[in-house]
Design a protein around this motif. Structure first.
Motif, PDB file in Angstrom:
ATOM      1  N   ALA A  74       0.838  -1.204   0.000  1.00 23.53           N
ATOM      2  CA  ALA A  74       0.000   0.000   0.000  1.00 23.53           C
ATOM      3  C   ALA A  74       0.873   1.253   0.000  1.00 23.53           C
ATOM      4  O   ALA A  74       0.550   2.254  -0.667  1.00 23.53           O
ATOM      5  CB  ALA A  74      -0.926  -0.007   1.215  1.00 23.53           C
ATOM      6  N   MET A  75       1.982   1.201   0.725  1.00 23.85           N
ATOM      7  CA  MET A  75       2.917   2.322   0.783  1.00 23.85           C
ATOM      8  C   MET A  75       3.527   2.592  -0.593  1.00 23.85           C
ATOM      9  O   MET A  75       3.652   3.741  -1.024  1.00 23.85           O
ATOM     10  CB  MET A  75       4.011   2.014   1.796  1.00 23.85           C
ATOM     11  CG  MET A  75       5.077   3.074   1.956  1.00 23.85           C
ATOM     12  SD  MET A  75       6.343   2.536   3.136  1.00 23.85           S
ATOM     13  CE  MET A  75       7.033   1.119   2.256  1.00 23.85           C
ATOM     14  N   PHE A  76       3.882   1.516  -1.308  1.00 25.15           N
ATOM     15  CA  PHE A  76       4.433   1.674  -2.651  1.00 25.15           C
ATOM     16  C   PHE A  76       3.406   2.314  -3.588  1.00 25.15           C
ATOM     17  O   PHE A  76       3.729   3.226  -4.349  1.00 25.15           O
ATOM     18  CB  PHE A  76       4.857   0.320  -3.222  1.00 25.15           C
ATOM     19  CG  PHE A  76       6.160  -0.191  -2.686  1.00 25.15           C
ATOM     20  CD1 PHE A  76       7.248   0.649  -2.524  1.00 25.15           C
ATOM     21  CD2 PHE A  76       6.312  -1.523  -2.339  1.00 25.15           C
ATOM     22  CE1 PHE A  76       8.459   0.183  -2.031  1.00 25.15           C
ATOM     23  CE2 PHE A  76       7.511  -2.006  -1.847  1.00 25.15           C
ATOM     24  CZ  PHE A  76       8.590  -1.149  -1.688  1.00 25.15           C
ATOM     25  N   GLN A  77       2.181   1.824  -3.536  1.00 21.57           N
ATOM     26  CA  GLN A  77       1.138   2.349  -4.420  1.00 21.57           C
ATOM     27  C   GLN A  77       0.904   3.834  -4.160  1.00 21.57           C
ATOM     28  O   GLN A  77       0.733   4.627  -5.090  1.00 21.57           O
ATOM     29  CB  GLN A  77      -0.166   1.563  -4.218  1.00 21.57           C
ATOM     30  CG  GLN A  77      -0.092   0.106  -4.644  1.00 21.57           C
ATOM     31  CD  GLN A  77      -0.010  -0.079  -6.154  1.00 21.57           C
ATOM     32  OE1 GLN A  77      -0.019   0.877  -6.915  1.00 21.57           O
ATOM     33  NE2 GLN A  77       0.081  -1.326  -6.593  1.00 21.57           N
ATOM     34  N   GLU A  78       0.912   4.211  -2.897  1.00 24.23           N
ATOM     35  CA  GLU A  78       0.712   5.621  -2.552  1.00 24.23           C
ATOM     36  C   GLU A  78       1.885   6.468  -3.044  1.00 24.23           C
ATOM     37  O   GLU A  78       1.698   7.569  -3.570  1.00 24.23           O
ATOM     38  CB  GLU A  78       0.560   5.772  -1.039  1.00 24.23           C
ATOM     39  CG  GLU A  78       0.313   7.211  -0.598  1.00 24.23           C
ATOM     40  CD  GLU A  78       0.135   7.348   0.901  1.00 24.23           C
ATOM     41  OE1 GLU A  78      -0.011   8.493   1.371  1.00 24.23           O
ATOM     42  OE2 GLU A  78       0.153   6.319   1.611  1.00 24.23           O
ATOM     43  N   ALA A  79       3.100   5.956  -2.874  1.00 21.18           N
ATOM     44  CA  ALA A  79       4.291   6.707  -3.284  1.00 21.18           C
ATOM     45  C   ALA A  79       4.348   6.875  -4.802  1.00 21.18           C
ATOM     46  O   ALA A  79       4.736   7.935  -5.304  1.00 21.18           O
ATOM     47  CB  ALA A  79       5.552   5.999  -2.790  1.00 21.18           C
ATOM     48  N   ASP A  82       0.267   9.000  -9.234  1.00 13.93           N
ATOM     49  CA  ASP A  82      -0.170   9.066 -10.632  1.00 13.93           C
ATOM     50  C   ASP A  82       0.999   9.263 -11.593  1.00 13.93           C
ATOM     51  O   ASP A  82       0.822   9.726 -12.717  1.00 13.93           O
ATOM     52  CB  ASP A  82      -1.195  10.188 -10.810  1.00 13.93           C
ATOM     53  CG  ASP A  82      -0.653  11.550 -10.367  1.00 13.93           C
ATOM     54  OD1 ASP A  82       0.506  11.610  -9.900  1.00 13.93           O
ATOM     55  OD2 ASP A  82      -1.389  12.549 -10.487  1.00 13.93           O
ATOM     56  N   ARG A  83       2.199   8.920 -11.147  1.00 20.77           N
ATOM     57  CA  ARG A  83       3.353   9.015 -12.049  1.00 20.77           C
ATOM     58  C   ARG A  83       3.158   8.078 -13.238  1.00 20.77           C
ATOM     59  O   ARG A  83       2.619   6.984 -13.097  1.00 20.77           O
ATOM     60  CB  ARG A  83       4.645   8.655 -11.313  1.00 20.77           C
ATOM     61  CG  ARG A  83       5.091   9.706 -10.304  1.00 20.77           C
ATOM     62  CD  ARG A  83       6.349   9.257  -9.569  1.00 20.77           C
ATOM     63  NE  ARG A  83       6.869  10.311  -8.714  1.00 20.77           N
ATOM     64  CZ  ARG A  83       6.406  10.581  -7.507  1.00 20.77           C
ATOM     65  NH1 ARG A  83       5.405   9.862  -7.015  1.00 20.77           N
ATOM     66  NH2 ARG A  83       6.928  11.553  -6.786  1.00 20.77           N
ATOM     67  N   LYS A  89       9.134   6.019 -11.821  1.00 19.71           N
ATOM     68  CA  LYS A  89       8.510   5.035 -10.932  1.00 19.71           C
ATOM     69  C   LYS A  89       9.561   4.143 -10.274  1.00 19.71           C
ATOM     70  O   LYS A  89       9.483   3.850  -9.078  1.00 19.71           O
ATOM     71  CB  LYS A  89       7.516   4.165 -11.712  1.00 19.71           C
ATOM     72  CG  LYS A  89       6.192   4.831 -12.026  1.00 19.71           C
ATOM     73  CD  LYS A  89       5.245   3.816 -12.652  1.00 19.71           C
ATOM     74  CE  LYS A  89       3.860   4.379 -12.844  1.00 19.71           C
ATOM     75  NZ  LYS A  89       2.916   3.370 -13.365  1.00 19.71           N
ATOM     76  N   LEU A  90      10.544   3.713 -11.061  1.00 14.41           N
ATOM     77  CA  LEU A  90      11.577   2.834 -10.519  1.00 14.41           C
ATOM     78  C   LEU A  90      12.394   3.559  -9.452  1.00 14.41           C
ATOM     79  O   LEU A  90      12.707   2.990  -8.399  1.00 14.41           O
ATOM     80  CB  LEU A  90      12.487   2.334 -11.639  1.00 14.41           C
ATOM     81  CG  LEU A  90      13.513   1.263 -11.246  1.00 14.41           C
ATOM     82  CD1 LEU A  90      12.824   0.040 -10.649  1.00 14.41           C
ATOM     83  CD2 LEU A  90      14.358   0.858 -12.455  1.00 14.41           C
TER      84      LEU A  90
END
Length: 206
Positions: A74-79, A82-83, A89-90
Motif C-alpha cells: 500500500a505504501m508503494f502504491q501511494e508513493a 499518478d506518475r 517510478k523505478l
C-alpha cells in the motif's frame, strides 16, 4: 454487555498488539530463540492468548509477514501515485523501500532475516504477497519497455528478481553491520538506481 462489533474490535486490537510485540521480539531474538512466552510477555497477555489467534510460532510469523507486506505494498502504491514515466517510478520505488528500511529496521529485519529462519515459511508457504511485490517491479519494467525508456531485449520477470536481490543484499548488509550509523543506505540505493537505469536504457544504434 459488549456488542458483536465491540467484541470484534477488541479481538482485532489484541491481535495487532500481539503482532506488534512479535515484530520487536523476533527482530531482537531471531526466530529460533523466540518462544511464544517471549511474545506474550512483550504483548502483556497470557501465553494461552497467543494460541487463540495463531496455532504456533510459524503461523504467527506468516500472519505477521502478510500484515507487513500488505502495508508495504500500500505504501508503494501511494508513493507511486499518478506518475506515468517508468524511470521515475523505478526511482521512487527504490527510494521508498530504502526509506521504509531506515525508518522501521525491525520490520526490515523480519522480512530480510527472520523469515529465512523458518523452514515452514521457506519450504511450504506459497507467498502470494511477495509475488505481488515482484509483479509491481515487473509492471514498471514492462511500462518502461512500452514507453521505449528501457531496452526491449531484457526479461522483466528475471530483472524484477535482480532488482529485489540488489535491494535485499543492501538491506542485509546494513541490518547486520556493527557500524550501521556510518552507512548511508540512501547513497547506496542512488548508486544502484543509477546503475540500473544506465543498464536499462536503450542501446544507441551504431
Amino acid at each position: 454487555m459488549a456488542s458483536k462489533a465491540q467484541k470484534k474490535a477488541a479481538k482485532t486490537k489484541k491481535r495487532e498488539l500481539i503482532l506488534d510485540a512479535a515484530i520487536e521480539v523476533l527482530a531482537e531474538r531471531g526466530f529460533a530463540h523466540t518462544k511464544i512466552r517471549n511474545i506474550a510477555e512483550a504483548a502483556g497477555v497470557a501465553d494461552g492468548t497467543i494460541y487463540l489467534y495463531f496455532k504456533n510460532k510459524d503461523e504467527l510469523l506468516i500472519h505477521l509477514f502478510e500484515d507487513v507486506m500488505s502495508r508495504v505494498l500500500a505504501m508503494f502504491q501511494e508513493a507511486l501515485g499518478d506518475r506515468t514515466r517508468a524511470d521515475e517510478k523505478l526511482k521512487v520505488f527504490l527510494q521508498t523501500q530504502i526509506q521504509m528500511i531506515e525508518k522501521e529496521p525491525s520490520i526490515a529485519k523480519i522480512i530480510s532475516v527472520v523469515l529465512r529462519q523458518s523452514s515452514t515459511f521457506v519450504q511450504d508457504y506459497k507467498n502470494p504477497l511477495f509475488s505481488r511485490y515482484l509483479h509491481l517491479i515487473e509492471e514498471i519494467l514492462v511500462e518502461g519497455i512500452e514507453q521505449k525508456l528501457f531496452r526491449s531485449d531484457l526479461n522483466p520477470e528475471v530483472l524484477s528478481r535482480a532488482v529485489f536481490g540488489a535491494v535485499d543484499e543492501l538491506t542485509l548488509a546494513w541490518l547486520l553491520s556493527s557500524r550501521r550509523e556510518d552507512t548511508s543506505l540512501e547513497q547506496s540505493v542512488q548508486v544502484i538506481t543509477k546503475l540500473l537505469l544506465s543498464g536499462l536504457a536503450p542501446q544507441a544504434e551504431s
